[in-house]
Structure formats: structure tokens, C-alpha cells
Design a protein around this motif. Sequence first.
Motif, PDB file in Angstrom:
ATOM      1  N   TYR A  70     -34.976  24.504  13.714  1.00  0.00           N
ATOM      2  CA  TYR A  70     -35.600  25.486  12.827  1.00  0.00           C
ATOM      3  C   TYR A  70     -34.585  26.574  12.493  1.00  0.00           C
ATOM      4  N   LEU A  71     -34.417  26.820  11.209  1.00  0.00           N
ATOM      5  CA  LEU A  71     -33.505  27.864  10.734  1.00  0.00           C
ATOM      6  C   LEU A  71     -34.319  28.960  10.069  1.00  0.00           C
ATOM      7  N   GLY A 102     -33.869  20.954  10.613  1.00  0.00           N
ATOM      8  CA  GLY A 102     -35.136  20.271  10.361  1.00  0.00           C
ATOM      9  C   GLY A 102     -36.054  21.050   9.448  1.00  0.00           C
ATOM     10  N   SER A 103     -35.937  22.386   9.446  1.00  0.00           N
ATOM     11  CA  SER A 103     -36.812  23.227   8.625  1.00  0.00           C
ATOM     12  C   SER A 103     -36.116  24.551   8.369  1.00  0.00           C
ATOM     13  N   ILE A 104     -36.406  25.143   7.202  1.00  0.00           N
ATOM     14  CA  ILE A 104     -35.872  26.469   6.864  1.00  0.00           C
ATOM     15  C   ILE A 104     -37.037  27.391   6.520  1.00  0.00           C
ATOM     16  N   LEU A 137     -30.023  19.268   2.271  1.00  0.00           N
ATOM     17  CA  LEU A 137     -31.047  20.091   1.638  1.00  0.00           C
ATOM     18  C   LEU A 137     -32.047  19.234   0.875  1.00  0.00           C
ATOM     19  N   ALA A 138     -31.554  18.225   0.158  1.00  0.00           N
ATOM     20  CA  ALA A 138     -32.451  17.333  -0.572  1.00  0.00           C
ATOM     21  C   ALA A 138     -33.366  16.574   0.390  1.00  0.00           C
ATOM     22  N   LYS A 169     -38.810  15.642   2.749  1.00  0.00           N
ATOM     23  CA  LYS A 169     -39.713  15.641   3.904  1.00  0.00           C
ATOM     24  C   LYS A 169     -40.867  16.616   3.709  1.00  0.00           C
ATOM     25  N   ALA A 170     -40.600  17.684   2.966  1.00  0.00           N
ATOM     26  CA  ALA A 170     -41.653  18.667   2.689  1.00  0.00           C
ATOM     27  C   ALA A 170     -42.546  18.239   1.532  1.00  0.00           C
TER      28      ALA A 170
END
Length: 518
Positions: free
Chosen positions: A316-317, A336-338, A377-378, A383-384
Motif C-alpha cells: 500500500y502506497l 498493490g494500491s495507491i 500503473l496500468a 485491477k481496480a
Amino acid sequence: MLSYDELTSPERDLWDAFPEGRRVDLRTGVPEEDDVAEGGQWGPGRTVRATVIVALLLGANTEQSGAVACLRLAGARISGRLHLPGAQIAYALWLEECWFEESVDLLGASTQTLVIAGSQVPGIEADSARIEGTFDLRRSVVKSLASSPFNHVSTALSLSDARVSGGVLLNEAEISAPGGWAVAAGGLIMEGNMFCKGGFVARGEVRLLGAQLPGGLFMQGARLLSPGPQGVALALDNAVASTLDFSDGFIANGTVRLRGAQISDSLTFEGAVLNGPPDGRGPSLVALLLQAVDFDFTLARPPCGTVDLRGAQVSYLHDSARSWPKVVELDGFVYGSIKMDEAGERRESVGRRSSVAHRVAWIRRSPGYNPQPYEQLASWYRKAGHDDDARRVLLAKQRHRRQTLPPAARGWGHLLDVTVGSGYRPWLAGVWLLALALLGTLSFGTASPNPVQRGEGAPFQPFVYTLDLLTPIGGLGQRTAWYWSDDSLQWLAYLLIAFGWMLTTAIIAGVTRTLQKN
């Protein structure tokens, strides 16, 4: 061997109190007279020789039955050197608001809880020491030794390869070795926490290479004011920790280096200030191959130097508009997530076109062209569930890559971009076909062509004729049946044929590139 008759009055008090663990307090209660910074002026009534302390810690006075022996001394001037290398010390040592004439030597010693709180010490050397309890230097001022016999660098507090079963407490301490190593603790193994909070100040590098900190390192509000000889303020290369907390006004005037560090829980810089080296030439943060679960990089202001996250992996960022400097190394950075900090709230920055532009601009801060940050990033956008945003990122990747190509390849890339968005906007081809079909229909509808063979073929239809020109393979029977005596219309027909080939080639190339994820 010391004789009781040779002891001064305060030394006798300490000698008698030791077996019972009673504290001997030599303070007067007058703040001006008890100022530790002026301890060198304290007279014989407040002076205890280091040799007396050494003798007691090595068992010079027999313990009394039913009591736990412990050396507790406050407000004393300690003359001579506390010299205990390799000693086996079975008693806890508590020294409060004492002034040391010389450094403390615990090289390779094995001891119990060691407290030197609120004191002033010209260096502590405890390399390879074993401390079965807490090591407490709260509120103390520790100044550099001349040099270490092992590294030839001035060092204030040396704990290299030491093992501490409890915690290390440096809250409100000031550790000074300007131009050297304030704390040299490479290979330190701990079982508890390491606290450097509440106004902790270090002048010189804090060096914890390969340290094992299962309880975590907490430096909230700490100030690392002077870097070491390499411009490094804090070095945690290859350290293993549960938590690294550099928040609440943490300041580093020098590089913070976390190369290869493994953090099983959180790494936070919330509200921190990373100024980088004073000369402005070095990085503010180096975190190559870092591994962490939660990485909070919501700084108080952008770092002055570069941030290097190459090869780092976090789950997690968390960042904000103040997180990133002008140059950020992101090649190989995996997350994994921003979540973006906006007005005190943290939200996943997906579903908004501005979010994609912001993230692409973030990647473009990395020098040169590297495809991995774009692919990462893509992948996160996919995934989102935001495939459109993922395609925008990949299109930005192709545009960045195009800048690195030779002129001819750049020209072809521009054509692909305009016609099909480099394969990520295939609907653009439909727009072009519709526009060209409309142009041809209107233009060819203003005049009548000449038949190639009179009385044969289908009647002339401007729209069908235009589609036939734009279709490079096969045919609708119109293009070969008619020709123009008007040169301008004939040249328009040739141009439409050329545009048809170009669009078809661009569509095939763009789709192929997308499928191959080039």
C-alpha cells in the motif's frame, strides 16, 4: 584492590548502598548547581571515581541476603574512565544526571539493564556488548569519541554487533559526532523497541546497517541535523524491522538510506521533512529493493533531493501533492494500491481523468524512458476495474517511448497515435473513416464520372464509390468502373486510396502492438 578507608564520603555512601540497591543522590536541589552541563565544576563532595563503580559492578562488595544489589547514583561527577571491556556484570547500573570525565567502555561486555539518563558523556563504546535488559540514554548528551579502533571515524555511541534483549531508549537524547557517526550500530540485534523520539537530536550519521529491530524503530519528531562523511543522515541498509516511523516533524538534513530494508508492517514519513545533503547534490531518500507492507510518504513538503524507489515493493502506497521531488526513480517499483491524501482524507485515485494525468506526470519525473512504471500503473488501474484509465496510461507510455526513437520511427509513431491512438484508441479509426467517407460523398456527388465501359457495371453511387476507394482489399465494384475527367476529383480519389491503406496498416499495427503489450 580498593580499601574502604581509601574511599571518599560519597564513595562510601555508594559502597554501602550497593548491596541493598539503594540510590545515592548527590544533587543539591538547586537547579543552577545541579546543571549537568556544569558538572566539571562539581567538587569532591559530588565526585565518585570510575574505579569504584567498576569494582562494585565486578562484585567487590558482598550482597546482603534478601536484597537485590544494584548500583544507583544521581548527580555525581564521575572521574576517570568507566573501563569494563569484556566484563561479566551481574548487576543493573542506574546513573542519573551524572557528568562523565571520560568515555564509557563496554566493548564485548555482558551486563544487565544499563541506564545513563540525563547525563553528559564523552562517548560510549559498547560494540559486541550483551545487554540483558533495557539500554536507556534518555535526555543524555553523548559526544563523539576521538575515533573507533575499528573504523577510524569519530563516533559518539557505538553499538555495532551488540545484542539487547530489551529496548533502546534515546528519547530527548543528543548524540553528537559532527562529520562522523553519531550512532554506529551495524549488526545490532534487538528483541524490543528502539525509541528516538521526543526531541532526539543526532549530529552525524545514524548508522544501523543490517540491524534487526523486531519491535520497530520510532523516530517521531527526531532531528538528524548533520550528515555523516558520505552525506548520509540515516543508514538502514538491509535492516529488518516491523515498523519504521519517521513522522510528526521528523527532519533529516542528509540522505535517508533504506537499501534492501525489509519492513514487515509499516514505513511512514507522515509530516516528515527530507532536506537531503546540505550541498543539494545527493538524494533525499534511497530505498532500492525496499520491501514494506504499508508505505506512507505524505511529507510536510517535497524533498529537496531525488527519491530512489527502484526495485522496491510495497503493498500500500500513500502519497500527496507534497510527496515527490522533481526527480523520482521508479523503475521496478511495485505496489498493490495507491491512496492519495487530499484535504486530510485518503482516497484511491482512480476513476478520474485528472488522476491519470497526475500519475503519468509522476512517472515522467523518472529520468529516461522505462516501460515498467507505466505497465505497473496500468496493471493497478485494471485491477481496480478502470480499463479506460489503464489504456490512457499505456498510450502515455507509447508517446514517451516514441521520443527515444529515430526520426522515421517517430513519424510512424505519430501516425499511429493520430489514427488509432497507438492501438489503445481504435475508435479513432472509425472517426477518420466517417470523416473521409463524408468528404468523398460530398465531393463526388457534385459531378458525374466517366464510365470505363459504357452500359456495364452498377450505377454510380458517391458514398459506395468512396467506401470502395477506402477499402484496400477486395472491392465494391465502383472504383474500377468509373474515372474522372476532373483532375482535382481524380487526385482526391488517389488520396482516399492512400488514406485507406494508411488507416488499415495503422489499425493492424496498433492492434498487434496492444496484443503484444509492447
